[in-house]
Design an enzyme around this catalytic site. Structure first.
Site, mmCIF file in Angstrom:
data_model
loop_
_atom_site.group_PDB
_atom_site.id
_atom_site.type_symbol
_atom_site.label_atom_id
_atom_site.label_comp_id
_atom_site.label_asym_id
_atom_site.label_seq_id
_atom_site.Cartn_x
_atom_site.Cartn_y
_atom_site.Cartn_z
ATOM 1 N N GLU A 93 -84.816 -54.999 11.219
ATOM 2 C CA GLU A 93 -84.987 -56.356 11.568
ATOM 3 C C GLU A 93 -85.862 -56.522 12.890
ATOM 4 O O GLU A 93 -85.456 -55.790 13.738
ATOM 5 C CB GLU A 93 -83.857 -57.201 11.693
ATOM 6 C CG GLU A 93 -83.132 -57.327 10.254
ATOM 7 C CD GLU A 93 -81.809 -57.997 10.260
ATOM 8 O OE1 GLU A 93 -81.967 -59.359 10.292
ATOM 9 O OE2 GLU A 93 -80.868 -57.481 10.414
ATOM 10 N N CYS A 106 -88.935 -58.620 19.557
ATOM 11 C CA CYS A 106 -87.635 -58.208 19.705
ATOM 12 C C CYS A 106 -87.301 -56.999 18.401
ATOM 13 O O CYS A 106 -87.144 -57.657 17.401
ATOM 14 C CB CYS A 106 -86.431 -59.197 19.557
ATOM 15 S SG CYS A 106 -84.789 -58.539 19.903
ATOM 16 N N CYS A 117 -69.298 -53.593 19.326
ATOM 17 C CA CYS A 117 -68.836 -54.594 19.892
ATOM 18 C C CYS A 117 -68.465 -55.597 18.956
ATOM 19 O O CYS A 117 -68.958 -56.177 17.844
ATOM 20 C CB CYS A 117 -70.206 -55.068 20.717
ATOM 21 S SG CYS A 117 -70.863 -53.809 21.390
#
Ligand code: SAH
Length: 362
Positions: A93, A106, A117
């Site tokens: 992605e 990004c 996490c």
């Protein structure tokens, strides 16, 4: 047959030597590099400046692209999220974030992520595998081509952040190779100074990055001011607790250029890590290590089925003012692309349910 070589992950010099191994002169290598990285072409057949025979030969021994685009989502704020697939069918992605004076891309360093996490959706995928240099570079090429047209020079500067899926410091060699390729002025020309790499705290790699001469900026995901809470939210903390992490940051700081800073990211989870007391603990922690860092507060982005809510605006403001009263530069990161699940911590190869995917050709 030998495995095809993925040319988008090679530097100009490496493309030139590869072409030499199939008997081509250096200028052909430079042409191929420019075709891939400057004209941002994704197949040899489009490189009309190459003889047909050479294009056919390249198709046998190399690849000009490996990722395919599955779908694209466009947010009401202009952010675009791309869901891509590797040749072995794993999700990748990438998010393109337009801003007034620059664009930020990004990108992902791994498919999935091995860290666990608790507030991040990508963690639920587990690690599928680390991405190759070609797969990292291609994400940028795909996003720029989609935003501006194939090979069109972006009107604004491009910043990169390694803040998509994955832990970049568990794939550092591939990442640094990709950055070397992208820095070439005859190619994408995105220099390391425009790149920020974010880590959950792989301490030995922070020290390793400190020694890289042309290196990107560093960001550290903190999420908690104490070991007790950080162990819970970011299990990597059990391996490298805060004292070790911040001492590596201190060593890294000694290598910063004048005026350069690094960033701590702090995701704000309502009722978990956002109290005034925790703001004071965070400020004291950073001041105790006398770090010249700034803090980015990131309101938690909803990521069902995770059991968290974002802190309220007032809580975020109060947290910020406590940090600032103790001399710490603090910014609040405005979430982008939440409606298409493109915001921090929302990347998990999920198809948007709110919008029809706009599928584009690979
Ligand atoms: N593994 C690296 C790179 C991922 S960066 C790292 O941890 O730094 C992703 C950033 O988004 C991290 O700073 C993380 O703390 C933050 N984040 C993760 N999940 C989030 C969520 N649901 N909402 C807001 N921020 C989140």
């Amino acid at each position: 047959m030998k495995q095809a070589v993925d040319l988008p992950g090679l530097s100009k010099a490496e493309v030139v030597s590869f072409l030499e191994t199939i008997g081509e002169p250096a200028y052909r290598g430079r042409q191929v590099f420019a075709g891939l990285q400057h004209r941002r072409l994704r197949s040899f057949d489009e490189m009309s400046d190459l003889p047909t025979q050479l294009r056919a030969r390249l198709n046998e021994v190399a690849r000009a692209s490996t990722l395919t685009i599955e779908s694209r989502y466009v947010s009401s704020d202009g952010t675009r999220r791309y869901l891509m697939k590797t040749h072995d069918n794993l999700p990748v992605e990438t998010v393109f974030i337009p801003e007034e004076r620059r664009d930020t891309i990004c990108f992902s360093s791994q498919s999935g992520c091995p860290l666990q996490c608790t507030f991040c959706l990508t963690a639920q995928l587990g690690l599928l595998r680390s991405l190759t240099p070609a797969e990292i570079v291609e994400q940028i090429i795909i996003a720029l081509n989609d935003a501006y047209g194939v090979g069109v020079k972006p009107p604004r500067g491009t910043n990169l952040v390694a803040m998509g899926a994955g832990e970049p410091f568990l794939n550092l060699d591939a990442l640094l190779q990709a950055l070397r390729v992208m820095a070439d002025k005859d190619g994408l020309f995105i220099v390391p100074n425009r790149v920020t790499v974010s880590t959950a705290g792989v301490v030995p790699k922070i020290r390793e990055l400190a020694k890289v001469p042309e290196r990107p900026h560093l960001a550290i995901s903190l999420a908690a001011p104490t070991d007790e809470l950080r162990n819970e939210l970011m299990p990597i903390n059990k391996k490298w607790p805060l004292a070790e992490l911040l001492s590596a940051c201190k060593d890294f700081e000694r290598t910063l250029k004048p005026g350069e800073r690094f960033t701590f990211e702090y995701v704000m989870l309502a009722g978990v890590n956002d109290s005034p007391e925790q703001a004071r603990q965070l400020a004291n922690l950073l001041n105790r290590h006398s770090l010249r860092a700034k803090v980015n507060l990131i309101p938690h982005n909803p990521a069902e089925p995770l059991p968290y809510r974002p802190s309220s605006e007032d809580t975020v403001e109060e947290f910020k003012s406590i940090l600032e009263s103790k001399g710490i530069h603090t910014y609040v990161r405005r979430p982008r692309g939440r409606d298409i699940f493109a915001a921090c911590g929302q990347l998990a190869a999920r198809h948007s349910t709110l919008l029809e995917p706009q599928t584009i050709g690979a």
